[in-house]
Design a protein around this motif. Sequence first.
Motif, PDB file in Angstrom:
ATOM      1  N   LEU A  60       0.904  -1.385   0.221  1.00  0.00           N
ATOM      2  CA  LEU A  60       0.043  -0.106  -0.098  1.00  0.00           C
ATOM      3  C   LEU A  60       0.705   1.242   0.176  1.00  0.00           C
ATOM      4  O   LEU A  60       1.673   1.512   0.738  1.00  0.00           O
ATOM      5  CB  LEU A  60      -0.638   0.158   1.212  1.00  0.00           C
ATOM      6  N   HIS A  61       0.565   2.060  -0.819  1.00  0.00           N
ATOM      7  CA  HIS A  61       1.505   3.416  -1.042  1.00  0.00           C
ATOM      8  C   HIS A  61       0.399   4.534  -0.854  1.00  0.00           C
ATOM      9  O   HIS A  61      -0.539   4.508  -1.604  1.00  0.00           O
ATOM     10  CB  HIS A  61       2.110   3.654  -2.573  1.00  0.00           C
ATOM     11  N   GLU A  62       0.693   5.346  -0.057  1.00  0.00           N
ATOM     12  CA  GLU A  62       0.181   6.619   0.735  1.00  0.00           C
ATOM     13  C   GLU A  62       0.219   7.630  -0.416  1.00  0.00           C
ATOM     14  O   GLU A  62       1.273   7.518  -1.129  1.00  0.00           O
ATOM     15  CB  GLU A  62       0.436   7.045   1.926  1.00  0.00           C
ATOM     16  N   ARG A  63      -0.911   8.142  -0.995  1.00  0.00           N
ATOM     17  CA  ARG A  63      -1.111   9.155  -1.945  1.00  0.00           C
ATOM     18  C   ARG A  63      -1.685  10.391  -1.263  1.00  0.00           C
ATOM     19  O   ARG A  63      -2.768  10.214  -0.798  1.00  0.00           O
ATOM     20  CB  ARG A  63      -1.583   8.910  -3.334  1.00  0.00           C
ATOM     21  N   LEU A  64      -1.365  11.480  -1.671  1.00  0.00           N
ATOM     22  CA  LEU A  64      -1.891  12.867  -1.201  1.00  0.00           C
ATOM     23  C   LEU A  64      -3.189  12.855  -1.781  1.00  0.00           C
ATOM     24  O   LEU A  64      -3.555  13.090  -2.859  1.00  0.00           O
ATOM     25  CB  LEU A  64      -0.850  14.027  -1.217  1.00  0.00           C
ATOM     26  N   LEU A  65      -4.218  13.336  -0.774  1.00  0.00           N
ATOM     27  CA  LEU A  65      -5.713  13.369  -1.293  1.00  0.00           C
ATOM     28  C   LEU A  65      -6.384  12.369  -2.093  1.00  0.00           C
ATOM     29  O   LEU A  65      -7.196  12.593  -2.839  1.00  0.00           O
ATOM     30  CB  LEU A  65      -5.797  14.630  -2.019  1.00  0.00           C
ATOM     31  N   ARG A  66      -5.631  11.340  -2.239  1.00  0.00           N
ATOM     32  CA  ARG A  66      -6.111  10.113  -2.872  1.00  0.00           C
ATOM     33  C   ARG A  66      -5.937   8.914  -2.156  1.00  0.00           C
ATOM     34  O   ARG A  66      -5.520   8.752  -1.179  1.00  0.00           O
ATOM     35  CB  ARG A  66      -5.386  10.010  -4.310  1.00  0.00           C
ATOM     36  N   SER A  67      -6.770   7.913  -2.692  1.00  0.00           N
ATOM     37  CA  SER A  67      -6.638   6.541  -1.968  1.00  0.00           C
ATOM     38  C   SER A  67      -5.326   5.852  -2.222  1.00  0.00           C
ATOM     39  O   SER A  67      -4.600   6.311  -3.102  1.00  0.00           O
ATOM     40  CB  SER A  67      -7.721   5.479  -2.471  1.00  0.00           C
ATOM     41  N   ASP A  68      -4.890   4.983  -1.090  1.00  0.00           N
ATOM     42  CA  ASP A  68      -3.535   4.390  -1.235  1.00  0.00           C
ATOM     43  C   ASP A  68      -3.674   3.566  -2.424  1.00  0.00           C
ATOM     44  O   ASP A  68      -4.462   2.755  -2.924  1.00  0.00           O
ATOM     45  CB  ASP A  68      -3.673   3.319   0.058  1.00  0.00           C
ATOM     46  N   ALA A  69      -2.387   3.553  -3.060  1.00  0.00           N
ATOM     47  CA  ALA A  69      -2.185   2.719  -4.212  1.00  0.00           C
ATOM     48  C   ALA A  69      -1.703   1.437  -3.868  1.00  0.00           C
ATOM     49  O   ALA A  69      -1.111   0.968  -2.946  1.00  0.00           O
ATOM     50  CB  ALA A  69      -1.079   3.460  -5.149  1.00  0.00           C
ATOM     51  N   VAL A  70      -2.163   0.210  -4.735  1.00  0.00           N
ATOM     52  CA  VAL A  70      -1.886  -1.081  -4.461  1.00  0.00           C
ATOM     53  C   VAL A  70      -1.087  -1.445  -5.525  1.00  0.00           C
ATOM     54  O   VAL A  70      -1.445  -1.726  -6.659  1.00  0.00           O
ATOM     55  CB  VAL A  70      -3.290  -1.760  -4.485  1.00  0.00           C
ATOM     56  N   ALA A  71       0.089  -2.190  -5.301  1.00  0.00           N
ATOM     57  CA  ALA A  71       1.156  -2.706  -6.174  1.00  0.00           C
ATOM     58  C   ALA A  71       1.551  -3.992  -5.702  1.00  0.00           C
ATOM     59  O   ALA A  71       1.577  -4.408  -4.673  1.00  0.00           O
ATOM     60  CB  ALA A  71       2.680  -1.692  -5.675  1.00  0.00           C
ATOM     61  N   ILE A  72       1.144  -4.802  -6.701  1.00  0.00           N
ATOM     62  CA  ILE A  72       1.310  -6.304  -6.536  1.00  0.00           C
ATOM     63  C   ILE A  72       2.953  -6.610  -6.498  1.00  0.00           C
ATOM     64  O   ILE A  72       4.082  -5.945  -7.062  1.00  0.00           O
ATOM     65  CB  ILE A  72       0.826  -7.194  -7.650  1.00  0.00           C
TER      66      ILE A  72
END
Length: 214
Positions: free
Chosen positions: A156-168
């Motif tokens: 899970l990568h945190e993103r400003l003002l957006r949902s966390d990004a999911v990376a396999i």
Amino acid sequence: MTETPEARTRRRWITMGEIIGIAALVISGLSYWDAHEERVAPPKPPTAAPAKEKPLVLTGTLSDAHDRIELHPASADDVIQTQTIRFPTSVRADAVDTTGNARIEAAWFESGLRAALKGTKLHAGRHRLALGIETSYVAGDATRTDRAVYDIGYTLHERLLRSDAVAIEGVSLVRRAGDDLQAAVDARFAAQLPKPAAEPEPEATAAEAKPKSG
């Protein structure tokens, strides 16, 4: 000279005795030959045991963007035909079917995963997501079916003002499963989830905090 009846009878018994003796000699010779053949014949090679069926194990190749992982059999003798990917019910209720292009895409589960994680203490970092893979594949001359629970490693990568990004990040085998594949996936995912964040207790009002007079 005339042969007497007694002489003829004696000669007949001698002839029968000779025949019996010759027959016994022949039988003895054949027995000796059979025994000799058994001694000199090379031993028969042991019958080969049937080859043990090897279970299917899947490995993965990540895309550069980590948004997709291609699945391959660990054994070069196995060829995948079709797959059905089952996610935890709370992440995605319907299964995904693939034919000839075995893969898992982050787009298939990331929104559902974020919804399932809402309210939990799961923070940015590396985690695991249980899923079930039912594979129809060809091994040798036989078509077989494998059902197993796998873990997808993801970040899970945190993103400003957006949902966390999911990376396999990868895929690993957990265990074989039978017809209870969906139930096995749901049970494992429930164990992977952190406990929900505890809600703060409401503060007491001034009236409630004021001690009662005696």
